[in-house]
Design an enzyme around this catalytic site. Sequence first.
Site, mmCIF file in Angstrom:
data_model
loop_
_atom_site.group_PDB
_atom_site.id
_atom_site.type_symbol
_atom_site.label_atom_id
_atom_site.label_comp_id
_atom_site.label_asym_id
_atom_site.label_seq_id
_atom_site.Cartn_x
_atom_site.Cartn_y
_atom_site.Cartn_z
ATOM 1 N N ASN A 1 0.830 -1.203 0.000
ATOM 2 C CA ASN A 1 0.000 0.000 0.000
ATOM 3 C C ASN A 1 0.866 1.255 0.000
ATOM 4 O OD1 ASN A 1 -2.084 -1.763 0.130
ATOM 5 N ND2 ASN A 1 -2.541 -1.423 2.289
ATOM 6 N N ASP B 1 -0.640 4.164 0.970
ATOM 7 C CA ASP B 1 -1.194 5.045 2.007
ATOM 8 C C ASP B 1 -0.313 4.965 3.258
ATOM 9 O OD1 ASP B 1 -2.138 2.984 3.938
ATOM 10 O OD2 ASP B 1 -3.565 2.446 2.379
ATOM 11 N N HIS C 1 5.943 -0.489 -2.733
ATOM 12 C CA HIS C 1 5.432 0.215 -3.912
ATOM 13 C C HIS C 1 5.434 1.731 -3.740
ATOM 14 C CE1 HIS C 1 3.134 -3.657 -5.298
ATOM 15 N NE2 HIS C 1 4.424 -3.708 -5.541
ATOM 16 N N CYS D 1 12.551 13.642 -7.348
ATOM 17 C CA CYS D 1 12.959 14.113 -8.681
ATOM 18 C C CYS D 1 13.001 12.919 -9.638
ATOM 19 C CB CYS D 1 14.339 14.750 -8.574
ATOM 20 S SG CYS D 1 14.993 15.291 -10.165
ATOM 21 N N GLU E 1 -11.737 -13.251 0.539
ATOM 22 C CA GLU E 1 -11.843 -14.062 -0.681
ATOM 23 C C GLU E 1 -10.540 -14.804 -0.905
ATOM 24 O OE1 GLU E 1 -13.990 -11.309 -3.911
ATOM 25 O OE2 GLU E 1 -12.310 -10.345 -2.911
HETATM 26 P P1 NAD Z 1 -5.907 -5.899 -4.867
HETATM 27 O O1 NAD Z 1 -6.777 -4.722 -5.032
HETATM 28 O O2 NAD Z 1 -5.449 -6.610 -6.058
HETATM 29 O O3 NAD Z 1 -6.676 -6.953 -3.959
HETATM 30 C C1 NAD Z 1 -7.329 -6.553 -2.806
HETATM 31 C C2 NAD Z 1 -7.612 -7.782 -1.972
HETATM 32 O O4 NAD Z 1 -8.151 -7.350 -0.736
HETATM 33 C C3 NAD Z 1 -8.619 -8.744 -2.603
HETATM 34 O O5 NAD Z 1 -8.073 -10.031 -2.599
HETATM 35 C C4 NAD Z 1 -9.830 -8.661 -1.652
HETATM 36 O O6 NAD Z 1 -10.443 -9.919 -1.478
HETATM 37 C C5 NAD Z 1 -9.190 -8.224 -0.360
HETATM 38 N N1 NAD Z 1 -10.059 -7.477 0.561
HETATM 39 C C6 NAD Z 1 -11.112 -6.683 0.300
HETATM 40 N N2 NAD Z 1 -11.643 -6.183 1.435
HETATM 41 C C7 NAD Z 1 -10.882 -6.681 2.452
HETATM 42 C C8 NAD Z 1 -10.911 -6.536 3.879
HETATM 43 N N3 NAD Z 1 -11.835 -5.774 4.486
HETATM 44 N N4 NAD Z 1 -9.971 -7.177 4.615
HETATM 45 C C9 NAD Z 1 -9.033 -7.968 4.017
HETATM 46 N N5 NAD Z 1 -8.962 -8.127 2.673
HETATM 47 C C10 NAD Z 1 -9.876 -7.501 1.914
HETATM 48 O O7 NAD Z 1 -4.723 -5.450 -3.938
HETATM 49 P P2 NAD Z 1 -3.174 -5.793 -3.923
HETATM 50 O O8 NAD Z 1 -2.997 -7.258 -3.983
HETATM 51 O O9 NAD Z 1 -2.634 -5.026 -2.788
HETATM 52 O O10 NAD Z 1 -2.567 -5.203 -5.273
HETATM 53 C C11 NAD Z 1 -2.972 -3.961 -5.684
HETATM 54 C C12 NAD Z 1 -1.905 -2.969 -6.079
HETATM 55 O O11 NAD Z 1 -2.544 -1.696 -6.050
HETATM 56 C C13 NAD Z 1 -0.742 -2.852 -5.166
HETATM 57 O O12 NAD Z 1 0.354 -2.729 -5.993
HETATM 58 C C14 NAD Z 1 -0.937 -1.545 -4.405
HETATM 59 O O13 NAD Z 1 0.258 -0.781 -4.431
HETATM 60 C C15 NAD Z 1 -1.958 -0.786 -5.172
HETATM 61 N N6 NAD Z 1 -3.045 -0.170 -4.342
HETATM 62 C C16 NAD Z 1 -2.777 0.393 -3.119
HETATM 63 C C17 NAD Z 1 -3.818 0.933 -2.346
HETATM 64 C C18 NAD Z 1 -3.501 1.565 -1.002
HETATM 65 O O14 NAD Z 1 -2.413 2.077 -0.822
HETATM 66 N N7 NAD Z 1 -4.430 1.532 -0.029
HETATM 67 C C19 NAD Z 1 -5.123 0.898 -2.813
HETATM 68 C C20 NAD Z 1 -5.360 0.323 -4.085
HETATM 69 C C21 NAD Z 1 -4.305 -0.215 -4.825
HETATM 70 ZN ZN ZN Z 2 16.780 16.644 -9.291
#
Ligand code: NAD
Ligand code: ZN
Length: 234
Positions: A95, A97, A112, A120, A207
Amino acid sequence: MVAIGPADRVFILTGAGISAESGIPTFRGVNGLWRSYRIEEVASPHAWRRDPRLVWEFYSMRRCAASAAKPNRGHHALARMEESLHDRLFLCTQNVDNLHEQAGSSRVVHMHGELFKSRCDRCNSAPFEDSATYDPQRAVPRCGCGGQIRPHICWFGEVPYGLDRIASALDGCTVFVAIGTSGVVEPAASFVARVRGRARTIYVGPEEPANTLAFSECHWGKAGDVLPNLFRFE
Ligand code: NAD
Ligand code: ZN
């Protein structure tokens, strides 16, 4: 319950799912963040070269969406775990955030990148704190070296951050826990395969992830419901 003994070293990998209950949309799913953007058009080096203002429009929107978010019970449970385990806990998040930090976790590896940092695109000066939102009508801000200021985010096609530290933490862990990650984004999706057979492998989420067969134990449910009662420290 997962018993954590005095000799255990715990590697935690979190994904977008742990922040879902804080109102930050996941990558895949009904409220998908990307409905108004095609992700390759805003999150790749190619997109940055072609239209940096569009890229900043997207990340400004994400900064706005994340700035009001507060950590949930899942983030707080992991912060308490650090209080018990100290350096026997390695917290790696996909994440961008800062909800783990807001909950009190102090040693988070953001593989990430971080939404509230910029850097920069040309010189090696360190990433800096930046919560600004950029007006797409204005020119992209520049570094003193002449390079353009970009989000400190690992885009598609770029190498994630901290991979050396992550590899040694994986090799030293006895318990691996993945939380709220769909198991399709590499290289994070393969971490579990690297430790499997040597460490206990645990998944937490509502899931099945794509790599579900690599886990020895799955706890189905929302992170905020499962994590507060999942671990027992011995
Ligand atoms: P993904 O979106 O591919 O998958 C999210 C997963 O979270 C799913 O498997 C889903 O079943 C599960 N989920 C949904 N609600 C949930 C809950 N309440 N508790 C636990 N699990 C729950 O996410 P990913 O695998 O992290 O890959 C996504 C990419 O997108 C990453 O590279 C990330 O950097 C980026 N991303 C980051 C954020 C953030 O910073 N919050 C948000 C969206 C995407
Ligand atoms: Zn620079």
